[in-house]
Design a protein around this motif. Structure first.
Motif, PDB file in Angstrom:
ATOM      1  N   ARG A 742       0.832  -1.207   0.000  1.00  0.00           N
ATOM      2  CA  ARG A 742       0.000   0.000   0.000  1.00  0.00           C
ATOM      3  C   ARG A 742       0.865   1.255   0.000  1.00  0.00           C
ATOM      4  NH1 ARG A 742      -5.408  -1.520   0.698  1.00  0.00           N
ATOM      5  NH2 ARG A 742      -5.908   0.668   0.775  1.00  0.00           N
ATOM      6  N   TYR A 744       1.098   3.363  -2.179  1.00  0.00           N
ATOM      7  CA  TYR A 744       0.331   4.480  -2.739  1.00  0.00           C
ATOM      8  C   TYR A 744      -0.379   5.258  -1.630  1.00  0.00           C
ATOM      9  CZ  TYR A 744      -2.951   6.620  -6.099  1.00  0.00           C
ATOM     10  OH  TYR A 744      -3.685   7.475  -6.859  1.00  0.00           O
ATOM     11  N   ASP A 745      -0.892   4.510  -0.652  1.00  0.00           N
ATOM     12  CA  ASP A 745      -1.504   5.166   0.519  1.00  0.00           C
ATOM     13  C   ASP A 745      -0.468   6.022   1.231  1.00  0.00           C
ATOM     14  OD1 ASP A 745      -4.011   4.201   0.236  1.00  0.00           O
ATOM     15  OD2 ASP A 745      -3.797   2.561   1.677  1.00  0.00           O
ATOM     16  N   GLY A 748       0.177   9.165  -0.416  1.00  0.00           N
ATOM     17  CA  GLY A 748      -0.889  10.113  -0.072  1.00  0.00           C
ATOM     18  C   GLY A 748      -0.684  10.689   1.313  1.00  0.00           C
ATOM     19  N   GLU A 749      -0.332   9.825   2.249  1.00  0.00           N
ATOM     20  CA  GLU A 749      -0.218  10.293   3.635  1.00  0.00           C
ATOM     21  C   GLU A 749       0.947  11.257   3.819  1.00  0.00           C
ATOM     22  OE1 GLU A 749      -2.257  10.354   5.816  1.00  0.00           O
ATOM     23  OE2 GLU A 749      -3.635   8.678   5.569  1.00  0.00           O
ATOM     24  N   VAL A 752      -0.166  14.450   2.804  1.00  0.00           N
ATOM     25  CA  VAL A 752      -0.980  15.064   3.844  1.00  0.00           C
ATOM     26  C   VAL A 752      -0.077  15.763   4.860  1.00  0.00           C
ATOM     27  CG1 VAL A 752      -2.538  14.601   5.767  1.00  0.00           C
ATOM     28  CG2 VAL A 752      -2.891  13.468   3.576  1.00  0.00           C
ATOM     29  N   LEU A 755       1.303  18.801   3.394  1.00  0.00           N
ATOM     30  CA  LEU A 755       0.254  19.819   3.323  1.00  0.00           C
ATOM     31  C   LEU A 755       0.014  20.450   4.683  1.00  0.00           C
ATOM     32  CD1 LEU A 755      -2.296  18.130   0.944  1.00  0.00           C
ATOM     33  CD2 LEU A 755      -1.353  20.414   0.687  1.00  0.00           C
TER      34      LEU A 755
ATOM     35  N   ILE B   6      -2.991   6.426 -14.249  1.00  0.00           N
ATOM     36  CA  ILE B   6      -2.452   7.079 -13.048  1.00  0.00           C
ATOM     37  C   ILE B   6      -1.933   8.488 -13.347  1.00  0.00           C
ATOM     38  CG2 ILE B   6      -0.064   6.261 -13.210  1.00  0.00           C
ATOM     39  CD1 ILE B   6      -0.273   5.783 -10.170  1.00  0.00           C
ATOM     40  N   VAL B   9      -3.268  11.537 -11.576  1.00  0.00           N
ATOM     41  CA  VAL B   9      -2.901  11.689 -10.162  1.00  0.00           C
ATOM     42  C   VAL B   9      -1.471  12.195 -10.049  1.00  0.00           C
ATOM     43  CG1 VAL B   9      -2.781  10.511  -7.952  1.00  0.00           C
ATOM     44  CG2 VAL B   9      -4.407   9.744  -9.669  1.00  0.00           C
ATOM     45  N   LEU B  10      -0.609  11.627 -10.885  1.00  0.00           N
ATOM     46  CA  LEU B  10       0.808  11.968 -10.765  1.00  0.00           C
ATOM     47  C   LEU B  10       1.114  13.363 -11.281  1.00  0.00           C
ATOM     48  CD1 LEU B  10       2.552   8.608 -11.635  1.00  0.00           C
ATOM     49  CD2 LEU B  10       2.101   9.632  -9.413  1.00  0.00           C
ATOM     50  N   LEU B  13       0.558  15.945  -8.651  1.00  0.00           N
ATOM     51  CA  LEU B  13       1.504  15.737  -7.546  1.00  0.00           C
ATOM     52  C   LEU B  13       2.877  16.281  -7.943  1.00  0.00           C
ATOM     53  CD1 LEU B  13       2.220  14.552  -4.800  1.00  0.00           C
ATOM     54  CD2 LEU B  13       2.707  12.389  -5.927  1.00  0.00           C
ATOM     55  N   LEU B  74      -6.540   1.286  -9.173  1.00  0.00           N
ATOM     56  CA  LEU B  74      -7.212   2.475  -9.699  1.00  0.00           C
ATOM     57  C   LEU B  74      -8.191   2.017 -10.778  1.00  0.00           C
ATOM     58  CD1 LEU B  74      -4.367   5.106 -10.176  1.00  0.00           C
ATOM     59  CD2 LEU B  74      -5.676   4.526  -8.137  1.00  0.00           C
ATOM     60  N   PHE B 118      -4.549  16.915  -6.913  1.00  0.00           N
ATOM     61  CA  PHE B 118      -4.034  15.562  -6.647  1.00  0.00           C
ATOM     62  C   PHE B 118      -5.046  14.785  -5.806  1.00  0.00           C
ATOM     63  CE2 PHE B 118      -1.378  13.296  -3.315  1.00  0.00           C
ATOM     64  CZ  PHE B 118      -1.079  12.188  -4.103  1.00  0.00           C
ATOM     65  N   GLY B 122      -7.233  11.745  -7.267  1.00  0.00           N
ATOM     66  CA  GLY B 122      -7.021  10.475  -6.581  1.00  0.00           C
ATOM     67  C   GLY B 122      -8.323   9.888  -6.072  1.00  0.00           C
ATOM     68  N   ASN B 131      -7.859   3.747   0.507  1.00  0.00           N
ATOM     69  CA  ASN B 131      -7.166   4.741  -0.305  1.00  0.00           C
ATOM     70  C   ASN B 131      -8.054   5.983  -0.489  1.00  0.00           C
ATOM     71  OD1 ASN B 131      -6.214   5.416  -3.553  1.00  0.00           O
ATOM     72  ND2 ASN B 131      -4.746   5.337  -1.878  1.00  0.00           N
ATOM     73  N   VAL B 134      -7.489   8.046   2.403  1.00  0.00           N
ATOM     74  CA  VAL B 134      -6.236   8.796   2.307  1.00  0.00           C
ATOM     75  C   VAL B 134      -6.444  10.051   1.452  1.00  0.00           C
ATOM     76  CG1 VAL B 134      -3.903   8.738   1.389  1.00  0.00           C
ATOM     77  CG2 VAL B 134      -4.777   6.792   2.672  1.00  0.00           C
ATOM     78  N   PHE B 135      -7.130   9.885   0.333  1.00  0.00           N
ATOM     79  CA  PHE B 135      -7.310  11.050  -0.527  1.00  0.00           C
ATOM     80  C   PHE B 135      -8.282  12.056   0.068  1.00  0.00           C
ATOM     81  CE2 PHE B 135      -5.098   8.547  -3.712  1.00  0.00           C
ATOM     82  CZ  PHE B 135      -4.226   9.524  -4.145  1.00  0.00           C
ATOM     83  N   VAL B 138      -5.970  14.090   2.038  1.00  0.00           N
ATOM     84  CA  VAL B 138      -5.233  15.024   1.177  1.00  0.00           C
ATOM     85  C   VAL B 138      -6.138  16.214   0.842  1.00  0.00           C
ATOM     86  CG1 VAL B 138      -4.127  15.336  -1.049  1.00  0.00           C
ATOM     87  CG2 VAL B 138      -3.819  13.187   0.186  1.00  0.00           C
TER      88      VAL B 138
END
Lengths: 936, 513
Positions: A742, A744-745, A748-749, A752, A755, B6, B9-10, B13, B74, B118, B122, B131, B134-135, B138
């Motif tokens: 994971r 990808y998670d 993302g984190e 975060v 950010l 993808i 998303v990329l 980012l 995805l 992003f 995502g 996931n 997670v987004f 974000v």
């Protein structure tokens, strides 16, 4: 194509006209006239088709899936209206050019007028009902613009908004009605709908559909009780009134009655609703018109009354009544347009419209007076003018209709009364204005207007006369095809003649004439009476009251709901979730407790649970002493870390431990700017409520957890255990999940986290908060910032701590550790330097600019993921290899470690960024000795 | 497996990282250009993807080359790509408005902007529940940063409320995801759908509760009554381009509701079929009503627009709640329109506020606005659009929803509420327009209104606003094809087997590593 052009030319031309007015006001007038003629010319090729009994239908697909196409239709009814709209439109264009003051650029006016004209043409030429509704609403909107033309006047704004509200209401109701009608007929096309009258009238939803559609028609045609908007719309410039309130806007409603006549009419609901409304409107309009001192007010109410008359005729539902209705539509359009124009001339020449002041104008403007008098006579229904013909047909039809009923005499007598009133107000228009002594105190001395201002009136009056004298030669053919289109059947035999022989209609006409004269002669006592009831006009007052109530009510409701209180927001959320969760669980009989066997309680678990409860309670008790409470919260975090240890999750324990430390430090820094104690603000009732909610929410979360834990656990996690080493190249499954399974998670984190750092930085940038001078006990703040023993010690510790973090990072893939934990450890080590040595000291050795670090971290993590793309594998696919290094030995090197490095850098960067900026705020807030130290 | 999936998303980012790293190095103009180029690139990517999924193909992308449901996957289906396209177009015009000077308000505007994209992209592309969480994080952090951009007490307060409430929401999300994982043992959305369809009756309770918790989480994001009250304060106090971009934020909630409604609790979910639909349409109608009342009560234009966003959410979710092909298609058509319309209105409100000086956007009579012709005309047009009046796409959307509602038993309610709220909208906007542009007597008392973010800079360009309005007109003109696509989306959503197969049994499933 030409039908589309008929509508499009004015609509598109509107914009052009507005633009061209920059080059002179006359240009836009000519342009508008030209466009109207062009539109007429586009109509011409098809104009003869209806006379041959053809219906021209043209279609262009738009949204075919839902039966919404651009479809135009020209039949007799459409033709009559199109001619009226364009013909009277042309006269109004001419008239307005002389009416509107020189300083007016005209461009805006003509643009709105064309917009309105195009929308109106769209209504009468629509084949598709939804398209008709689109144009219908567009007339409401463009008339809003026209009525509010002189928008600096309060009455214009009020009138325009009132018209928009009422017709908007009707339009929306009509949309509902049309949708139902379309559902019943299976199509929105008139060609289909008009053939399905019987099926539609038998539909169970006929009545609601009828009511909704009638609401639309009645609001538009200013039928009682929605009539009140029309007099207020008189705030519009007179050319607008002449156009909108004679031939066009208000006629749209009766047009709709005519259009759907074969489908909707003939049921008791139709008869009662339409006759009742029409009759009420007819009487009320005529009654009020007589008492209006304002010239345009009189005409406005007379328009309402005549619209009631037409509606009443459609309500009768007989073919001959339909003939009369259509005929009166035409007649009313001609005489009312000319009357409005005449009223405009009088207003223009006298500077007022008050009939108590305007008298004896005959002497000043004999030509205008003659024209106006002819038109008014037609309005009254005097023989030889067109109004007489349709009015007599109206009398005949009502008498005919009611002859079969027991109390049948009521309708003709009320209609007769309305006839009397019509004569009375027409007489007043003639006598009060043109005779009746001399003018009183006029702002201007009246004189004849320019020729071209009178010309449109003359044309219309000529039509009144021509039709009135020679009806069979002039309008009969047109009337025939219109009626055929309205009835969707061959027209009934009718005879347009001035004299039909002696009968009830003639008697009614005579009564109306003489009664009207009688009423007019007794007007003075009647006016006195009227003054007393003035201002209590029910419908308008009701409208204002409803609207004010609505505004007030919505303000109250919104203020109550949207109180701006965070506590309220959270309470709503928690209660909603509780309700949803409860419904979720209780909706069926599934048990809360699953079948899984429960483990025996051991001492360690018991102790930890007890401690957790104790600490949580302590937080609650101590929460007013914020510093103490924060430390207790820290203890809770440590307990959670211990629980992780107990359940063999060293990674989590390590993470929890370091996260806890960093969080507490940051919170301590932030607390510095807040009072040390929370004041005691909540009432007991409030606390009881919140306590109850909290307990319920806690119990809910507990129950949910219980229900999961007591159920057998069968998940995809076995796959991770099995594949971590062979697939991910690491034996620490937690770390492999984080950076590989994971990853990808994690990407993302860390974004975060980045950010959070950037957000806090942006937020604190210009914030200057005053710091405390003294603590809660009144002791002055200690300025001895950096105890030297501590400072020396932490400087020594730094390399060691960094070494540990490198170690933790490297072993991460196989042993407890990894980039996240390592990053936190590094951060803690650096934080200690900041705490003990100060920001300035640290910054002289280590850049405080953390963005490159954060950015590099994110970039490395992303690029590590992108690397696999080169080899044709998806983003974040990892590869690993066994490496043998001398001394170090055998170990695995995974590409995921590069990703982990990115994680590490972001964690360090973001954590420090937050810390530094909170710390810098301290520096800035201190009035003390370190003022000069801030150098970032 | 195409890497194109993808890319949306990329790209933001990487653009975000680039903008962060180049902040002190490159002048603002260049960075603005970079940002705009990155957004334009996302528009292009979305269009490209649209051509790939238009035929009904569902593209999947197994991150880390781990097969579903073990790794994160995805999924680009018609709906996801549609949302990507709307987001990118919206972002382009919002950014165009921001580069007039709003972006100077704080240090990291451009980075935050790209990271917000992003998060959005995502969330639209992911096929995994955790996931998605997670987004959501974000999104939350990026939008918080953007929201308080420019500072000011009211903005920071609204931002605090926003972030606290959403953190509670995130916690709930974790509860829900944890429960689902605990009972069903998976986090992959397609796999969840399979597991829910085969759910033994004794496990209904926790799954239903978790499903409804998720409903609450998404409803909070979408601003569904009674969880809508954070929105007016948040949207009305932030800067115009951010508010415009936020027009898509409520749609993320709506998107998630629709996705879970159709995929996990769709017709194949046995006992749990229709779990969301039964809640969505009544609450949607209530949202419509309360939102309309709020719009009527508003004393500032921006607050009114914010309440109109609530109204649009109500209509949208009522349509989704119908759970019929026509209803969902109508909702999706309306979604496009309302996103652009609301954004345009926020930008326009900013232009108006700029011209009115200290009165800003308060709904009180003031001196005649400069450029009254342009701004008044735009206001009239936008108001028609937002109020759903003919002949603009708002009307078409409303018509489609009403038409779809007629096929469901609750139609009298839907019709009554939608028509009533339409009337309230007309009254509210008529009043505002009249006060802002018509009633031009002097009356100035300074209040606690938020000045425009580019104070003293009147005469701001109306092009971004016009651009968004033009998008609405394009939608109107091509309503036929657009609705066809929406209907295809609805069909794809209502037949989740295609999605499930694409995720769990991809064509090249044989080549494990």
């Amino acid at each position: 194509m030409n039908l589309l052009l008929v509508v499009l030319v004015p609509l598109v031309g509107a914009g052009l006209t507005g633009w061209i007015s920059r080059f002179g006001r006359m240009k836009s007038a000519w342009m508008t006239g030209g466009l109207t003629l062009l539109s007429l010319a586009c109509l011409a090729p098809s104009a003869l088709a209806p006379f041959a009994g053809e219906v021209v239908v043209r279609r262009w697909p738009w949204i075919p899936e839902v039966g919404l196409d651009l479809a135009f239709r020209l039949d007799g009814l459409g033709l009559l209206f199109a001619i009226m709209i364009l013909g009277i439109g042309l006269l109004v264009v001419l008239y307005a050019r002389y009416y509107l003051p020189e300083r007016d650029g005209l461009g805006r006016f003509y643009a709105y007028l064309l917009l309105f004209m195009g929308s109106m043409l769209g209504i009468v030429l629509s084949e598709n009902l939804i398209q008709l509704l689109i144009f219908w609403e567009m007339t409401s909107l463009s008339s809003f613009l026209l009525i509010s033309y002189a928008y600096r006047k309060q009455e214009s704004r009020t009138g325009a908004r009132m018209a928009l509200t009422v017709t908007g209401l009707g339009g929306l109701a009509m949309l509902g009605g049309f949708l139902l009608l379309g559902e019943m007929a299976g199509s929105y096309e008139l060609s289909v709908i008009l053939t399905q009258g019987d099926a539609i009238r038998a539909d169970p939803l006929y009545t609601p559909m009828l009511v909704l559609i009638l609401l639309g028609a009645f609001t538009k045609s200013a039928q009682f009780p929605f009539h009140f908007w029309l007099p207020h719309a008189m705030a519009a410039p007179t050319p607008v009134s002449a156009y909108l309130h004679s031939a066009t806007l208000v006629k749209a409603g009766v047009f709709l009655l005519a259009r759907l006549f074969p489908v909707l009419s003939g049921t008791p609901e139709w008869t009662w609703l339409v006759i009742g409304t029409g009759l009420a409107t007819l009487l009320i309009g005529a009654g009020i018109a007589f008492f209006k001192h304002d010239l345009k007010g009189l005409l406005a109410y007379s328009t309402i009354s005549h619209l009631g008359l037409i509606t009443l005729l459609f309500g009768l539902g007989t073919p001959l009544a339909a003939v009369a209705a259509v005929f009166h539509i035409l007649n009313h359009a001609t005489f009312k347009a000319s009357l409005f124009m005449a009223a405009g001339i009088i207003d223009h020449e006298c500077g007022t419209r008050d009939m108590r002041r305007i008298n004896g104008l005959w002497k000043f403007m004999p030509y205008t007076a003659t024209l106006a008098m002819v038109a008014a006579a037609s309005m009254a229904g005097v023989p030889l003018f067109n109004g007489f013909l349709s009015k007599e047909m109206f009398f005949a039809e009502t008498a005919d209709f009611s002859s079969g009923f027991e109390y049948g005499w009521i309708l003709p007598s009320l209609v007769g009364l309305a006839g009397v009133l019509a004569v009375a107000y027409s007489l007043r228009f003639i006598h009060d204005v043109f005779f009746n002594g001399d003018p009183i105190d006029l702002p201007k001395t009246p004189q004849e207007p320019p020729f071209w201002m009178k010309a449109p009136v003359a044309v219309l009056v000529a039509i009144c006369l021509l039709v009135g004298v020679l009806p069979a030669l002039t309008v009969a053919p047109l009337l025939k095809i219109v009626v055929a289109a309205v009835l969707q059947a061959p027209p009934p035999a009718f005879d347009l003649a001035i004299w039909h022989g002696f009968g009830l209609p003639v008697v009614m006409s005579l009564i109306a004439l003489f009664g009207g004269v009688l009423v007019y002669t007794t007007r003075r006592p009647l006016f006195k009476l009227a003054e007393r009831v003035e201002g209590q006009l029910l419908a308008k007052a009701l409208h204002d009251w409803i609207l004010a109530g609505l505004l007030h009510g919505s303000a109250l409701a919104t203020r109550w709901l949207d109180s701006g209180s965070l506590q309220r927001l959270v309470l709503t959320l928690v209660l909603s979730v509780l309700a949803l969760g409860l419904v979720g669980f209780l909706d069926d009989g599934s048990p809360l407790t699953g079948p899984r066997a429960i483990l025996p309680i051991d001492g360690v678990s018991l102790f930890m649970t007890a401690m957790l409860i104790l600490v949580a309670t302590a937080t609650l008790v101590l929460h007013r002493r914020r510093l103490t409470a924060l430390i207790v919260v820290g203890a809770m975090g440590l307990l959670v870390a211990l629980i992780f240890v107990k359940f063999s999750a060293p990674d989590l324990a390590l993470t929890q431990l370091s996260v806890e430390i960093v969080t507490i430090v940051l919170l301590l820094l932030a607390l510095y700017f807040l009072p040390q104690h929370s004041p005691d603000e909540s009432s007991w009732a409030r606390r009881l409520r919140d306590g109850g909610v909290a307990i319920l929410a806690g119990a809910g979360a507990g129950a949910l957890t219980w229900s999961i834990l007591t159920r057998p656990f069968d998940s995809i996690s076995d796959y991770f255990l099995a594949n971590s080493l062979p697939g991910g190249g690491g034996s620490n499954v937690v770390n492999v999940i984080l950076v590989d399974f994971r990853g990808y998670d994690t990407l993302g984190e860390i974004s975060v986290l980045a950010l959070a750092g950037l957000g806090i930085h942006a937020l604190l940038k210009d914030l200057r908060l005053p710091g405390l001078e003294r603590d809660a006990e009144g002791r002055p703040w200690n300025w001895d910032l950096h105890p030297s023993i501590m400072a020396a010690l932490t400087r020594l510790l730094l390399p060691l701590a960094l070494l540990v973090s490198v170690f933790i990072f490297l072993r991460g893939h196989n042993q407890p550790g990894g980039g996240f934990i390592a990053g936190l450890i590094t951060a803690v080590a650096l934080i200690m330097q900041y705490l003990t040595n100060g920001v300035a000291w640290t910054h002289s050795r280590l850049s405080g600019n953390m963005y490159p670090l954060i950015g590099a971290g994110l970039l490395i993590a992303t690029l590590a993921g992108l690397g696999s793309l080169v080899f044709g594998y998806p983003f974040l696919t990892s590869a690993y290899t066994h490496v043998h290094w001398p001394i170090v030995g055998d170990f695995e090197l995974a590409s995921a470690m590069i990703f982990d490095l990115g994680v590490y850098l972001v964690v360090v960067g973001a954590t420090l960024l937050i810390l530094i900026h909170l710390g810098l705020m301290h520096q800035a807030s201190h009035p003390g000795p370190n003022q000069g130290e801030e150098s970032l | 497996m195409t890497h194109l999936v993808i890319a949306p998303v990329l790209l933001p980012l990487l653009a975000g990282i680039l903008l962060l790293l180049t902040r002190p190095l490159l002048p603002l103009g260049v960075r603005r250009g970079l940002n705009l180029a990155a957004v334009a690139g996302q528009v292009a990517l979305a269009v490209w993807l649209l051509t790939l999924v238009d035929g009904g193909a569902i593209l999947t992308y197994n991150l880390g080359h781990w097969p579903a449901p073990f790794g994160i996957v995805l999924v680009a289906d018609r709906l996801s790509v549609w949302m990507l396209l709307i987001t990118a177009l919206l972002a382009f015009f919002a950014l165009l408005h921001a580069v007039r000077g709003t972006d100077r308000g704080s240090r990291h505007f451009h980075t935050l902007f790209q990271l917000q994209l992003f998060g959005l992209n995502g969330a639209f592309l992911t096929g995994d529940l955790f996931n998605l969480f997670v987004f959501f994080e974000v999104l939350l952090l990026a939008s918080y940063g953007l929201m308080v951009h420019g500072g000011g007490a009211r903005r920071v307060q609204a931002g605090l409320h926003f972030v606290v409430l959403n953190l509670v929401g995130s916690t709930l999300f974790l509860f829900a995801a944890g429960t689902l994982y605990g009972v069903l043992g998976t986090l992959n959305l397609a796999d969840l759908a399979v597991k829910v369809a085969a759910l033994p009756p004794e496990n209904l309770g926790p799954v239903r509760a978790a499903g409804l918790l998720l409903l609450a989480v998404f409803a909070l994001k979408a601003a569904l009554v009674p969880l809508h009250l954070w929105l007016p304060a948040a949207y009305s106090s932030t800067s115009a381009p951010v508010a415009a971009l936020f027009a898509i934020m409520t749609k993320v909630g709506a998107y998630c509701l629709l996705r879970v409604e159709t995929l996990i609790f769709g017709a194949g979910a046995g006992e749990l079929a229709g779990l969301y639909a039964d809640w969505l349409w009544p609450l949607g109608l209530l949202t419509l009503l309360l939102g309309s009342l709020g719009a009527l009560a508003a004393t500032e234009l921006r607050r009114q627009v914010a309440y109109l966003v609530v109204v649009s959410v109500g209509l949208l979710l009522s349509a989704f709640g119908l759970a019929t092909p026509a209803g969902i298609a109508a909702g999706l058509y309306y979604l496009v329109h309302t996103t652009f319309a609301a954004a345009a209105f926020f930008l326009l409100a900013d232009l108006i506020a700029e011209e009115r000086g200290s009165l800003a956007d308060r709904l009180v009579p003031g001196p005649t606005v400069r450029r009254v012709g342009l701004l008044g005309g735009l206001f009239f047009f936008t108001a028609l659009l937002v109020a759903g009046l003919p002949p603009l796409p708002g009307f078409v959307g409303k018509f489609l929803v009403l038409r779809a509602a007629l096929e469901t038993p609750g139609w009298p309610w839907v019709m009554a509420v939608i028509l009533t709220s339409g009337l309230l909208g007309i009254i509210a906007l008529g009043r505002s327009g009249s006060l802002l542009f018509f009633a031009t007597q002097g009356a100035t008392n300074q209040g606690d209104s938020i000045p425009s973010d580019s104070p003293g800079k009147s005469g701001g360009s109306a092009w971004p606003t016009l651009g968004l309005l033009a998008l609405g007109l394009i939608l109107l003109a091509w309503s036929g094809p657009a609705l066809e696509y929406c209907a295809a989306m609805a069909d794809q959503l209502l037949d989740p087997q295609g999605y499930i197969q694409a995720v769990l049994e991809p064509p090249g499933a044989g080549d494990e590593r």
